[in-house]
Design a protein around this motif. Structure first.
Motif, short mmCIF file in Angstrom:
data_model
loop_
_atom_site.label_atom_id
_atom_site.label_comp_id
_atom_site.label_asym_id
_atom_site.label_seq_id
_atom_site.Cartn_x
_atom_site.Cartn_y
_atom_site.Cartn_z
N ASP A 50 8.42 44.52 44.08
CA ASP A 50 7.00 44.47 44.44
C ASP A 50 6.42 43.08 44.21
O ASP A 50 5.35 42.76 44.75
CB ASP A 50 6.22 45.49 43.61
N ASP A 78 5.97 40.42 52.90
CA ASP A 78 4.71 40.75 52.24
C ASP A 78 4.82 40.84 50.72
O ASP A 78 3.84 41.16 50.05
CB ASP A 78 4.17 42.07 52.80
N PRO A 80 4.68 39.44 47.20
CA PRO A 80 4.10 38.22 46.61
C PRO A 80 5.14 37.46 45.78
O PRO A 80 5.91 38.06 45.02
CB PRO A 80 2.94 38.73 45.76
N HIS A 121 -1.85 39.88 41.15
CA HIS A 121 -1.18 39.82 42.45
C HIS A 121 -0.54 41.15 42.84
O HIS A 121 -0.46 41.47 44.03
CB HIS A 121 -0.17 38.68 42.46
N ALA A 125 -1.61 43.03 46.23
CA ALA A 125 -0.60 43.52 47.16
C ALA A 125 -0.81 44.99 47.47
O ALA A 125 -0.71 45.43 48.63
CB ALA A 125 0.80 43.29 46.58
#
Length: 381
Positions: A50, A78, A80, A121, A125
């Motif tokens: 993730d 996508d 991070p 973050h 996300a």
């Protein structure tokens, strides 16, 4: 119970990995890689992270190349990426951000900074994922609404001896607030041809929903006895009850074409236009009447004019045509519309529609359509 977010720690120095591992292991599931190649293998596996904490200075494949490859792959673009590095020059950070990193943490690391930025973050996300799902669902709903709205347009044009009919309606968004209908003699309670054009304030889903309600009310009322003024008054009362206090309203034009006469009621809409082909004269079908949905007890004026000369043209539009703007914010306006109607009046009803729309498009050029566009043409053959 929700699974912990997974973080991939990438660093070729075991001591750095240990520090981050001890700091984050309580709150997150962790994967570890000591090289760029190993990091990509993990990232592209079923244990896709993730978030990635990525060292820059590594042998064989540095962090910049790892980030570039992550962002180039649809599976991980996508995710991070936060660079964790001793490189702190502005140009180093600029390069990292240019590759798609979301943040930069410099060594030696400070635990509160790492914890705060990782949490931030990951939350960002998750928010982006939720918004993406909601946007996808909304696009699906809007596409369905657009199909429903399109299905409400006349599927076949009513057949009336001596009359040629055509129409066009195009929303500026996925769905719009313009209303157009052409009623057969039966649908119009034996009155002849019914021409219905309206414009709900604004556009988009709320206006489209109100337009659908107005259409249902009008179609039920149109089959019952009464004058056009009474029909519009009843529609107004229902709309005022439904939308009172919302700020929404509807401009409206209802016309009846029968036995060589046009009878109409206008409620704040663009006036109907009646063109005499012999002289080129255009008569405005005006009339007093407030927009619908504001004053429940408003009365409306019903007027009539002859419509029997062969080649005569009745045009009913919404302001999406007259207020169409070019790149300089100049409006198409009534004069240009009149010129178009005169230029194409010798054509069929469909030819007139096509010609007027072509002139509007040529005038607008590269400027975006900023309002719903509706045009109905009735030509006496």
């Amino acid at each position: 119970m929700n699974e912990k977010p997974r973080i991939l720690i990438v660093d070729d120095t075991p001591g750095n990995i240990k520090v981050l591992h001890n700091l984050l292991r309580e709150d997150y599931a962790l994967s570890v890689a000591t090289s760029g190649a190993a990091a990509l293998e993990i990232a592209f596996s079923d244990d896709c992270p993730d978030l990635v904490l990525l060292d820059v200075m590594m042998p064989e494949m540095d962090g910049h190349e790892v980030c570039r490859r992550l962002k180039a792959d649809s599976r991980t673009r996508d995710v991070p990426v936060i660079f964790v590095t001793a490189m702190s020059e502005v140009e180093d950070e600029t390069k990292g951000f240019g590759l798609g990193a979301v943040d930069y943490i410099t060594k030696p690391i400070r635990p509160p900074i790492v914890e705060a930025r990782v949490a931030t973050h990951l939350e960002l996300a998750r928010t982006r994922q939720v918004l993406a799902r909601q946007n996808a669902a909304m696009r699906g709903d809007l596409a369905l609404a657009a199909r429903v709205q399109e299905s409400l347009l006349p599927k076949t044009l009513p057949a009336f001896p001596g009359l040629d009919l055509a129409y066009y309606m195009c929303p500026s968004d996925a769905v719009g607030g313009d209303y157009l209908d052409l009623l057969s003699d039966v649908e119009f309670g034996g009155r002849g041809l019914g021409v219905v054009v309206g414009d709900i304030s604004g556009h988009g889903p709320a206006s489209a929903l109100l337009m659908t309600a107005a259409r249902a009310i009008l179609r039920i009322r149109a089959t019952q006895p009464g004058s056009l003024a009474e029909i519009v008054a009843d529609l107004n009362r229902r709309l005022a009850s439904d939308v009172g206090g919302t700020g929404k309203f509807m401009t409206f034009f209802l016309a009846q074409v029968d036995a060589g006469v046009v009878t109409w009621v206008r409620a704040g809409n663009e006036p109907g236009l009646l063109l005499d082909p012999a002289t080129g004269e255009i008569t405005e079908l005006v009339g007093d009447g407030m927009v619908l949905g504001i004053m429940p007890n408003e009365e409306f004026e019903e007027l009539s004019v002859p419509f029997s000369s062969p080649g005569s043209v009745l045009a009913v539009v919404t302001d999406g045509i007259t207020e169409a703007m070019d790149a300089s914010d100049d409006m198409f306006g009534r004069d240009r519309l009149d010129t178009s109607l005169r230029k194409y009046c010798g054509c069929s009803a469909q030819g007139i529609v096509d010609g007027v729309l072509a002139d509007v498009a040529a005038f607008r050029g590269d400027a975006a359509q900023n309002d719903d566009v509706t045009l109905a043409i009735v030509k006496r053959t």
